[in-house]
Design a protein around this motif. Structure first.
Motif, PDB file in Angstrom:
ATOM      1  N   PRO A 111       0.851  -1.148  -0.055  1.00 32.90           N
ATOM      2  CA  PRO A 111       0.129  -0.169  -0.014  1.00 32.90           C
ATOM      3  C   PRO A 111       0.802   1.400   0.010  1.00 32.90           C
ATOM      4  O   PRO A 111       0.434   2.405  -0.401  1.00 32.90           O
ATOM      5  CB  PRO A 111      -0.794  -0.126   1.318  1.00 32.90           C
ATOM      6  CG  PRO A 111      -1.175  -1.640   1.312  1.00 32.90           C
ATOM      7  CD  PRO A 111       0.326  -1.956   1.073  1.00 32.90           C
ATOM      8  N   GLN A 112       1.996   1.226   0.457  1.00 37.67           N
ATOM      9  CA  GLN A 112       3.070   2.168   0.410  1.00 37.67           C
ATOM     10  C   GLN A 112       3.292   2.778  -0.960  1.00 37.67           C
ATOM     11  O   GLN A 112       3.604   3.894  -0.900  1.00 37.67           O
ATOM     12  CB  GLN A 112       4.199   1.946   1.232  1.00 37.67           C
ATOM     13  CG  GLN A 112       5.235   3.212   1.310  1.00 37.67           C
ATOM     14  CD  GLN A 112       6.519   2.768   1.695  1.00 37.67           C
ATOM     15  OE1 GLN A 112       7.034   1.513   1.950  1.00 37.67           O
ATOM     16  NE2 GLN A 112       7.300   3.847   2.086  1.00 37.67           N
ATOM     17  N   LEU A 113       3.313   1.781  -1.951  1.00 38.48           N
ATOM     18  CA  LEU A 113       3.314   2.025  -3.263  1.00 38.48           C
ATOM     19  C   LEU A 113       2.255   3.058  -3.879  1.00 38.48           C
ATOM     20  O   LEU A 113       2.631   4.176  -4.494  1.00 38.48           O
ATOM     21  CB  LEU A 113       3.539   0.873  -4.243  1.00 38.48           C
ATOM     22  CG  LEU A 113       3.716   1.270  -5.683  1.00 38.48           C
ATOM     23  CD1 LEU A 113       5.127   2.001  -6.073  1.00 38.48           C
ATOM     24  CD2 LEU A 113       3.710   0.052  -6.312  1.00 38.48           C
ATOM     25  N   THR A 114       1.102   2.847  -3.526  1.00 42.92           N
ATOM     26  CA  THR A 114      -0.060   3.800  -3.594  1.00 42.92           C
ATOM     27  C   THR A 114       0.016   5.076  -3.164  1.00 42.92           C
ATOM     28  O   THR A 114      -0.105   6.121  -3.916  1.00 42.92           O
ATOM     29  CB  THR A 114      -1.258   2.968  -3.223  1.00 42.92           C
ATOM     30  OG1 THR A 114      -1.545   1.763  -3.947  1.00 42.92           O
ATOM     31  CG2 THR A 114      -2.496   3.935  -3.703  1.00 42.92           C
ATOM     32  N   THR A 115       0.495   5.161  -1.952  1.00 48.15           N
ATOM     33  CA  THR A 115       0.607   6.456  -1.294  1.00 48.15           C
ATOM     34  C   THR A 115       1.827   7.126  -1.889  1.00 48.15           C
ATOM     35  O   THR A 115       1.452   8.452  -2.276  1.00 48.15           O
ATOM     36  CB  THR A 115       0.686   6.191   0.263  1.00 48.15           C
ATOM     37  OG1 THR A 115      -0.182   5.346   0.816  1.00 48.15           O
ATOM     38  CG2 THR A 115       0.763   7.540   0.966  1.00 48.15           C
ATOM     39  N   TYR A 116       2.965   6.456  -2.169  1.00 45.16           N
ATOM     40  CA  TYR A 116       3.926   7.286  -2.673  1.00 45.16           C
ATOM     41  C   TYR A 116       3.523   7.924  -4.122  1.00 45.16           C
ATOM     42  O   TYR A 116       3.981   8.906  -4.228  1.00 45.16           O
ATOM     43  CB  TYR A 116       5.194   6.360  -2.987  1.00 45.16           C
ATOM     44  CG  TYR A 116       6.277   6.826  -3.765  1.00 45.16           C
ATOM     45  CD1 TYR A 116       7.248   7.963  -3.403  1.00 45.16           C
ATOM     46  CD2 TYR A 116       6.547   6.043  -4.976  1.00 45.16           C
ATOM     47  CE1 TYR A 116       7.992   8.340  -4.065  1.00 45.16           C
ATOM     48  CE2 TYR A 116       7.455   6.736  -5.673  1.00 45.16           C
ATOM     49  CZ  TYR A 116       8.109   7.833  -5.446  1.00 45.16           C
ATOM     50  OH  TYR A 116       9.186   8.153  -6.292  1.00 45.16           O
ATOM     51  N   LEU A 117       3.043   7.109  -4.939  1.00 46.98           N
ATOM     52  CA  LEU A 117       2.588   7.388  -6.275  1.00 46.98           C
ATOM     53  C   LEU A 117       1.562   8.711  -6.223  1.00 46.98           C
ATOM     54  O   LEU A 117       1.921   9.725  -6.875  1.00 46.98           O
ATOM     55  CB  LEU A 117       2.127   6.374  -7.132  1.00 46.98           C
ATOM     56  CG  LEU A 117       3.411   5.388  -7.641  1.00 46.98           C
ATOM     57  CD1 LEU A 117       2.536   4.161  -8.278  1.00 46.98           C
ATOM     58  CD2 LEU A 117       4.406   6.119  -8.423  1.00 46.98           C
ATOM     59  N   ASN A 118       0.646   8.598  -5.499  1.00 51.70           N
ATOM     60  CA  ASN A 118      -0.380   9.581  -5.343  1.00 51.70           C
ATOM     61  C   ASN A 118       0.148  10.843  -4.891  1.00 51.70           C
ATOM     62  O   ASN A 118      -0.222  12.088  -5.347  1.00 51.70           O
ATOM     63  CB  ASN A 118      -1.661   9.096  -4.612  1.00 51.70           C
ATOM     64  CG  ASN A 118      -2.828   8.361  -5.363  1.00 51.70           C
ATOM     65  OD1 ASN A 118      -2.992   8.669  -6.512  1.00 51.70           O
ATOM     66  ND2 ASN A 118      -3.216   7.226  -4.874  1.00 51.70           N
ATOM     67  N   GLU A 119       1.116  10.799  -3.893  1.00 52.77           N
ATOM     68  CA  GLU A 119       1.675  11.969  -3.176  1.00 52.77           C
ATOM     69  C   GLU A 119       2.691  12.601  -4.188  1.00 52.77           C
ATOM     70  O   GLU A 119       3.003  13.945  -4.034  1.00 52.77           O
ATOM     71  CB  GLU A 119       2.209  11.646  -1.794  1.00 52.77           C
ATOM     72  CG  GLU A 119       1.130  11.267  -0.878  1.00 52.77           C
ATOM     73  CD  GLU A 119       1.970  10.955   0.471  1.00 52.77           C
ATOM     74  OE1 GLU A 119       2.940  10.890   0.653  1.00 52.77           O
ATOM     75  OE2 GLU A 119       1.031  10.767   1.568  1.00 52.77           O
ATOM     76  N   ASN A 120       3.390  11.844  -5.102  1.00 54.24           N
ATOM     77  CA  ASN A 120       4.638  12.443  -5.643  1.00 54.24           C
ATOM     78  C   ASN A 120       4.235  12.649  -7.344  1.00 54.24           C
ATOM     79  O   ASN A 120       5.216  13.282  -8.177  1.00 54.24           O
ATOM     80  CB  ASN A 120       5.831  11.465  -5.497  1.00 54.24           C
ATOM     81  CG  ASN A 120       6.150  11.710  -3.985  1.00 54.24           C
ATOM     82  OD1 ASN A 120       6.900  12.348  -3.579  1.00 54.24           O
ATOM     83  ND2 ASN A 120       5.765  10.627  -3.067  1.00 54.24           N
ATOM     84  N   PHE A 121       3.019  11.803  -7.681  1.00 56.79           N
ATOM     85  CA  PHE A 121       2.747  11.920  -9.312  1.00 56.79           C
ATOM     86  C   PHE A 121       2.601  13.384  -9.625  1.00 56.79           C
ATOM     87  O   PHE A 121       1.787  14.012  -9.067  1.00 56.79           O
ATOM     88  CB  PHE A 121       1.652  11.108  -9.316  1.00 56.79           C
ATOM     89  CG  PHE A 121       1.342  11.015 -10.895  1.00 56.79           C
ATOM     90  CD1 PHE A 121       1.881  10.438 -11.744  1.00 56.79           C
ATOM     91  CD2 PHE A 121      -0.023  11.707 -11.199  1.00 56.79           C
ATOM     92  CE1 PHE A 121       1.425  10.492 -13.156  1.00 56.79           C
ATOM     93  CE2 PHE A 121      -0.495  11.632 -12.410  1.00 56.79           C
ATOM     94  CZ  PHE A 121       0.273  11.262 -13.403  1.00 56.79           C
ATOM     95  N   ASN A 122       3.409  13.717 -10.689  1.00 58.25           N
ATOM     96  CA  ASN A 122       3.167  15.074 -11.301  1.00 58.25           C
ATOM     97  C   ASN A 122       2.688  14.865 -12.712  1.00 58.25           C
ATOM     98  O   ASN A 122       3.385  14.255 -13.552  1.00 58.25           O
ATOM     99  CB  ASN A 122       4.343  16.020 -11.321  1.00 58.25           C
ATOM    100  CG  ASN A 122       4.863  16.297  -9.981  1.00 58.25           C
ATOM    101  OD1 ASN A 122       3.724  16.652  -8.997  1.00 58.25           O
ATOM    102  ND2 ASN A 122       6.019  16.534  -9.641  1.00 58.25           N
ATOM    103  N   TYR A 123       1.458  15.073 -12.873  1.00 57.75           N
ATOM    104  CA  TYR A 123       0.811  15.079 -14.463  1.00 57.75           C
ATOM    105  C   TYR A 123       1.888  16.032 -15.436  1.00 57.75           C
ATOM    106  O   TYR A 123       1.693  17.195 -15.144  1.00 57.75           O
ATOM    107  CB  TYR A 123      -0.618  15.351 -14.476  1.00 57.75           C
ATOM    108  CG  TYR A 123      -1.356  14.551 -15.501  1.00 57.75           C
ATOM    109  CD1 TYR A 123      -2.331  13.418 -15.132  1.00 57.75           C
ATOM    110  CD2 TYR A 123      -1.344  14.407 -16.864  1.00 57.75           C
ATOM    111  CE1 TYR A 123      -2.776  12.792 -15.742  1.00 57.75           C
ATOM    112  CE2 TYR A 123      -1.849  13.475 -17.517  1.00 57.75           C
ATOM    113  CZ  TYR A 123      -2.585  12.572 -17.117  1.00 57.75           C
ATOM    114  OH  TYR A 123      -3.373  11.527 -17.843  1.00 57.75           O
ATOM    115  N   PRO A 124       2.491  15.209 -16.579  1.00 60.72           N
ATOM    116  CA  PRO A 124       3.333  16.035 -17.328  1.00 60.72           C
ATOM    117  C   PRO A 124       2.526  17.409 -17.903  1.00 60.72           C
ATOM    118  O   PRO A 124       1.349  17.109 -18.427  1.00 60.72           O
ATOM    119  CB  PRO A 124       3.634  15.037 -18.591  1.00 60.72           C
ATOM    120  CG  PRO A 124       3.726  13.853 -17.720  1.00 60.72           C
ATOM    121  CD  PRO A 124       2.589  13.776 -16.654  1.00 60.72           C
ATOM    122  N   GLU A 125       2.984  18.444 -17.922  1.00 54.69           N
ATOM    123  CA  GLU A 125       2.295  19.325 -18.516  1.00 54.69           C
ATOM    124  C   GLU A 125       1.812  19.274 -20.040  1.00 54.69           C
ATOM    125  O   GLU A 125       0.765  19.656 -20.372  1.00 54.69           O
ATOM    126  CB  GLU A 125       3.140  20.771 -18.326  1.00 54.69           C
ATOM    127  CG  GLU A 125       3.331  21.243 -16.947  1.00 54.69           C
ATOM    128  CD  GLU A 125       3.918  22.729 -17.118  1.00 54.69           C
ATOM    129  OE1 GLU A 125       4.172  23.153 -18.197  1.00 54.69           O
ATOM    130  OE2 GLU A 125       4.439  22.935 -15.864  1.00 54.69           O
TER     131      GLU A 125
END
Length: 205
Positions: A111-125
């Protein structure tokens, strides 16, 4: 075919290979999943094959014979719930994966993977500008020390999507390495697929 609810929730997609035998009467026997994607999808695929109508049996030199076959079954999500990032992770080398006794996991659990991705994911401009969505995959190695290396994009979505996923993998939290049946830590190749979605909503595993 019913899509398992847990697989929907996790955004699990992929191709399952089911092996089976068509006997001399055209009945399906010896059903076995050769390569699966987990999240109950494998058992659903096997059930679909077991419940399929009878086949016309094979022939060899004019004689009816048993025939072993492999059927690919694709699980694909369309009109999925509104979520920004969907995650799928699987082994990159199935032959090596069969020697694993313990799969690699993040030290604080998957579940840490989900948290990490959601907190650090930046949609490319560039992707936002052109409303680009879809699956992006990278292959990487979790070493016997739990370090991530050999990150290789497997898709060509463009618009900065692969670069963003590579960045996320490079900065992942530490992993617990995989172990073989003798208890030795081993390098393991994995494939991470992230489904870029424009709607924002947290994802939980």
């Amino acid at each position: 075919m019913e899509y398992p609810e847990n697989a929907k929730r996790l955004g699990i997609v992929g191709r399952i290979y089911v092996q089976f035998v068509v006997d001399k009467e055209g009945d399906i026997t010896e059903v076995k999943v050769l390569k699966g994607i987990g999240a109950a999808c494998d058992s659903v695929a096997a059930k679909v094959v077991r419940n399929a109508p009878n086949w016309k049996p094979g022939k060899h030199e004019g004689k009816v014979v048993k025939v072993r076959m492999v059927l690919p079954i694709v699980f694909s999500l369309h009109g999925v719930p509104d979520k920004k990032v969907y995650i799928g992770i699987k082994p990159a080398d199935w032959e090596k994966f069969t020697v694993l006794h313990k799969k690699p996991i993040l030290k604080k659990g998957m579940p840490q993977l989900t948290t990490y991705l959601n907190e650090n994911f930046n949609y490319p401009e560039a992707a936002l500008k052109d409303s680009i969505q879809g699956a992006v995959s990278v292959r990487f190695t979790v070493s016997e020390e739990g370090k991530v290396s050999h990150i290789t994009p497997l898709t060509e979505k463009g618009y900065g999507c692969e670069e963003e996923l590579v960045r996320l993998v490079e900065n992942m939290p530490e992993w617990k390495p995989g172990k073989d049946y003798s208890g030795y830590k081993i390098d393991t190749d994995l494939i991470l697929t992230v489904y870029f979605r424009l709607e924002e909503q947290d994802l939980t595993l």
